[in-house]
Design an enzyme around this catalytic site. Sequence first.
Site, PDB file in Angstrom:
ATOM      1  N   ARG A   1      93.363 -23.608  37.103  1.00  0.00           N
ATOM      2  CA  ARG A   1      95.213 -24.414  36.139  1.00  0.00           C
ATOM      3  C   ARG A   1      94.934 -24.378  35.001  1.00  0.00           C
ATOM      4  NH1 ARG A   1      92.528 -26.436  40.796  1.00  0.00           N
ATOM      5  NH2 ARG A   1      94.076 -26.554  42.197  1.00  0.00           N
TER       6      ARG A   1
ATOM      7  N   HIS B   1      96.648 -19.679  38.248  1.00  0.00           N
ATOM      8  CA  HIS B   1      96.169 -18.987  38.963  1.00  0.00           C
ATOM      9  C   HIS B   1      96.827 -17.211  38.206  1.00  0.00           C
ATOM     10  CE1 HIS B   1      92.901 -20.018  41.144  1.00  0.00           C
ATOM     11  NE2 HIS B   1      93.417 -20.359  42.168  1.00  0.00           N
TER      12      HIS B   1
ATOM     13  N   HIS C   1      88.587 -14.155  44.442  1.00  0.00           N
ATOM     14  CA  HIS C   1      89.231 -15.427  44.916  1.00  0.00           C
ATOM     15  C   HIS C   1      88.653 -15.449  46.346  1.00  0.00           C
ATOM     16  CE1 HIS C   1      91.326 -19.093  45.970  1.00  0.00           C
ATOM     17  NE2 HIS C   1      91.301 -19.733  44.842  1.00  0.00           N
TER      18      HIS C   1
ATOM     19  N   ASP D   1      86.636 -29.459  44.384  1.00  0.00           N
ATOM     20  CA  ASP D   1      87.591 -27.575  43.985  1.00  0.00           C
ATOM     21  C   ASP D   1      87.654 -28.754  43.213  1.00  0.00           C
ATOM     22  OD1 ASP D   1      89.849 -26.348  43.678  1.00  0.00           O
ATOM     23  OD2 ASP D   1      91.304 -27.560  44.025  1.00  0.00           O
TER      24      ASP D   1
ATOM     25  N   GLU E   1      84.091 -19.021  42.626  1.00  0.00           N
ATOM     26  CA  GLU E   1      85.012 -18.113  41.419  1.00  0.00           C
ATOM     27  C   GLU E   1      84.070 -19.006  40.666  1.00  0.00           C
ATOM     28  OE1 GLU E   1      89.022 -19.544  42.047  1.00  0.00           O
ATOM     29  OE2 GLU E   1      87.457 -20.299  43.583  1.00  0.00           O
TER      30      GLU E   1
END
Length: 418
Positions: free
Chosen positions: A148, A173, A245, A316, A380
């Site tokens: 982000r 992304h 991803h 996350d 990631e």
Amino acid sequence: MKFYLPALAILSFSHLNLSCSLTEISQKSKDTFSKSTNYLKQTSQKAYQKTKDAFVQDSSPSTSPKPMSVSKTKFGTLSDGTQVNLYIISNANGMYVSVLDYGGTVKDIYAPDRNGDFANVSLGFSNIKDYEEKSPYFGCITGRYANRIAKGEFSLNGKKFNLATNNGPNHLHGGNKGFDKHIWKVKILDVGTGITLTRKSPHGEEGYPGNLDCKVTYTLSNDNELKVEYEAETDQATVINLTNHTYFNLRGEGNGNILGHELTLPGNRFVSTDDTNIPTEISKVGGTPFDFRKPTSIGARIESKNSQLTYGKGYDHTWVVPQNDKGLSLAARLRDPDSGRVLEILTDQPGVQIYTGNYLDGMVGHGGKPYPFRSGICLETQVYPDSPNHQGEKGWRSCVLLPGQTYTHTTIHRFKTD
């Protein structure tokens, strides 16, 4: 024209009940032939349907790929008529990885368990239509900037750049049409078992400055290591953060959730965020549900009352990767106790984003299998989220790429069993 009856037929005829007329024999033969024909027809139809169903449900190769090879096959066609190809990379151990030229997407990863049985541990789809219309970034290259950027804006050399806000108030992304939604040019390697994908991201694409020439190389070794190497060059100052991803489920995709997987993260700090997942500070993991310095099941604390878990609807977040001056650093270790499959992530990047599939909602993936809530995990490797707005700050690696420089990023996915 003469006709000769085979000896077997003559012998059989001689044993017939002589009270049967030739007409009766003929009728019985016709009945037998008709029944045989119907049986063969029904059997063929069942076999055809079974084969058809298997083909629809499993888009993996019908036979094991040739060891240490790369093959190419047509996968499908995009809505605009563009052909999409699938490249299958195999090693000498029977392991193989398949990659689409659409988004550089890792579609399949077939890896062995402790008994030598193979399963696909990568979530994805069996057709290009689903990738084009509803993929939550399954297996793709994300860029030009993964993760982000706050409010979809940043400044560089005194100039402000505005990007799409495609994730609430923020940019995610690479925007509305990031690197995951483009066809990449593919070349099969002359040396090593793998492929190189390239594309030029033009100046102004999704609001980013500079013409960016990108190259991503996937190689599969006989040590069951999938290496991903990224390179990029620009003709003017820009920001960059590329990653892959892939959603992993070491039990096999579509085989339940990943809450029983054991996760180890060596980092003692993670990036805290606000309720829109934008970084606020770098925090210590000690005494929190974010401490994975010892192997811990993902589900052990994911429902804890913690604002960070509430913001992300689970994990996350980016963990800080302890750096190894002598080479790549261990960023994460994932283990499935049931199958014995182990995945180790080694990288030269400062962070690893852990995402526990908190928005998976039962969508149908490979072979008609549903992917429910938290049925895959992403690991990631990257710089920290919103780095363009933290330029020059202590502890934040620069994401700025200048003309004459080459962006590089290497990550190894090491598959093992215990």
